[in-house]
Design a protein around this motif. Structure first.
Motif, PDB file in Angstrom:
ATOM      1  N   SER A  12      38.696  54.137  48.661  1.00 30.77           N
ATOM      2  CA  SER A  12      38.981  53.272  47.512  1.00 30.77           C
ATOM      3  C   SER A  12      40.464  52.951  47.419  1.00 30.77           C
ATOM      4  N   VAL A  13      41.305  53.938  47.646  1.00 30.33           N
ATOM      5  CA  VAL A  13      42.751  53.704  47.622  1.00 30.33           C
ATOM      6  C   VAL A  13      43.134  52.686  48.699  1.00 30.33           C
ATOM      7  N   TYR A  15      41.171  50.347  49.985  1.00 26.40           N
ATOM      8  CA  TYR A  15      40.658  49.040  49.563  1.00 26.40           C
ATOM      9  C   TYR A  15      41.535  48.426  48.479  1.00 26.40           C
ATOM     10  N   ILE A  16      41.979  49.242  47.531  1.00 26.92           N
ATOM     11  CA  ILE A  16      42.846  48.732  46.466  1.00 26.92           C
ATOM     12  C   ILE A  16      44.182  48.272  47.049  1.00 26.92           C
ATOM     13  N   ALA A  17      44.690  48.997  48.048  1.00 27.26           N
ATOM     14  CA  ALA A  17      45.942  48.591  48.689  1.00 27.26           C
ATOM     15  C   ALA A  17      45.786  47.248  49.403  1.00 27.26           C
ATOM     16  N   GLY A  20      43.803  44.664  46.257  1.00 31.66           N
ATOM     17  CA  GLY A  20      44.362  44.644  44.916  1.00 31.66           C
ATOM     18  C   GLY A  20      43.381  45.195  43.889  1.00 31.66           C
ATOM     19  N   ALA A  21      43.778  45.103  42.636  1.00 27.72           N
ATOM     20  CA  ALA A  21      42.997  45.685  41.543  1.00 27.72           C
ATOM     21  C   ALA A  21      41.680  44.953  41.303  1.00 27.72           C
ATOM     22  N   ARG A  22      41.528  43.756  41.843  1.00 26.60           N
ATOM     23  CA  ARG A  22      40.286  43.010  41.604  1.00 26.60           C
ATOM     24  C   ARG A  22      39.068  43.658  42.260  1.00 26.60           C
ATOM     25  N   VAL A  24      38.378  46.926  42.088  1.00 29.67           N
ATOM     26  CA  VAL A  24      38.005  48.148  41.358  1.00 29.67           C
ATOM     27  C   VAL A  24      36.592  48.079  40.770  1.00 29.67           C
ATOM     28  N   TYR A  91      30.516  43.201  36.275  1.00 31.11           N
ATOM     29  CA  TYR A  91      30.657  44.042  35.089  1.00 31.11           C
ATOM     30  C   TYR A  91      29.290  44.319  34.449  1.00 31.11           C
TER      31      TYR A  91
END
Length: 125
Positions: A12-13, A15-17, A20-22, A24, A91
């Motif tokens: 996950s870290v 992928y976020i790198a 980005g935050a989108r 999450v 969501y």
């Protein structure tokens, strides 16, 4: 989940790198889907420790694996469809997965509850 969560956190870290935050909400949906799949596969498959039997003996009754493996494609397919349909689809999907997870993992009373782990994490003995 003790084995899956650390690996999932590292991935996950990464992928976020990269994304980005989108990403999450998608990661949360993936983890919740994996949790549901873990629950279902535990109750569908033979309730014994993996690799505790010889291979030839473990193969008997393995026809359950076919629908279970096909079911592995259902949750990601729904995830893809809802993310393409609407910007808030992921969501809503996370909300549905949270409700389903709560319904599956919450401790229930009655028959068949002998395998439920106490909330405190202590042994029931």
């Amino acid at each position: 989940m003790k084995l899956v969560l650390p690996v999932f956190a590292v991935v996950s870290v990464l992928y976020i790198a990269v994304f980005g935050a989108r990403i999450v909400p998608d990661l949360v949906a993936a983890m919740l889907g994996a949790s549901i799949y873990t629950y279902v596969s535990y109750y569908v498959l033979v309730r014994e420790l993996p690799f505790s039997k010889p291979f030839t003996e473990a193969q008997q009754g393995s026809w359950w694996m076919i629908p279970l493996m096909l079911g592995l494609f259902v949750l990601p397919a729904v995830h893809i469809v809802v993310s393409l349909v609407s910007s808030v689809g992921v969501y809503a999907y996370v909300a549905v997965l949270l409700v389903v997870n709560a319904g599956l993992w919450v401790r229930r009373g009655g028959e068949g509850n002998e395998r439920t782990v106490p909330v405190t994490g202590r042994s029931a003995l």
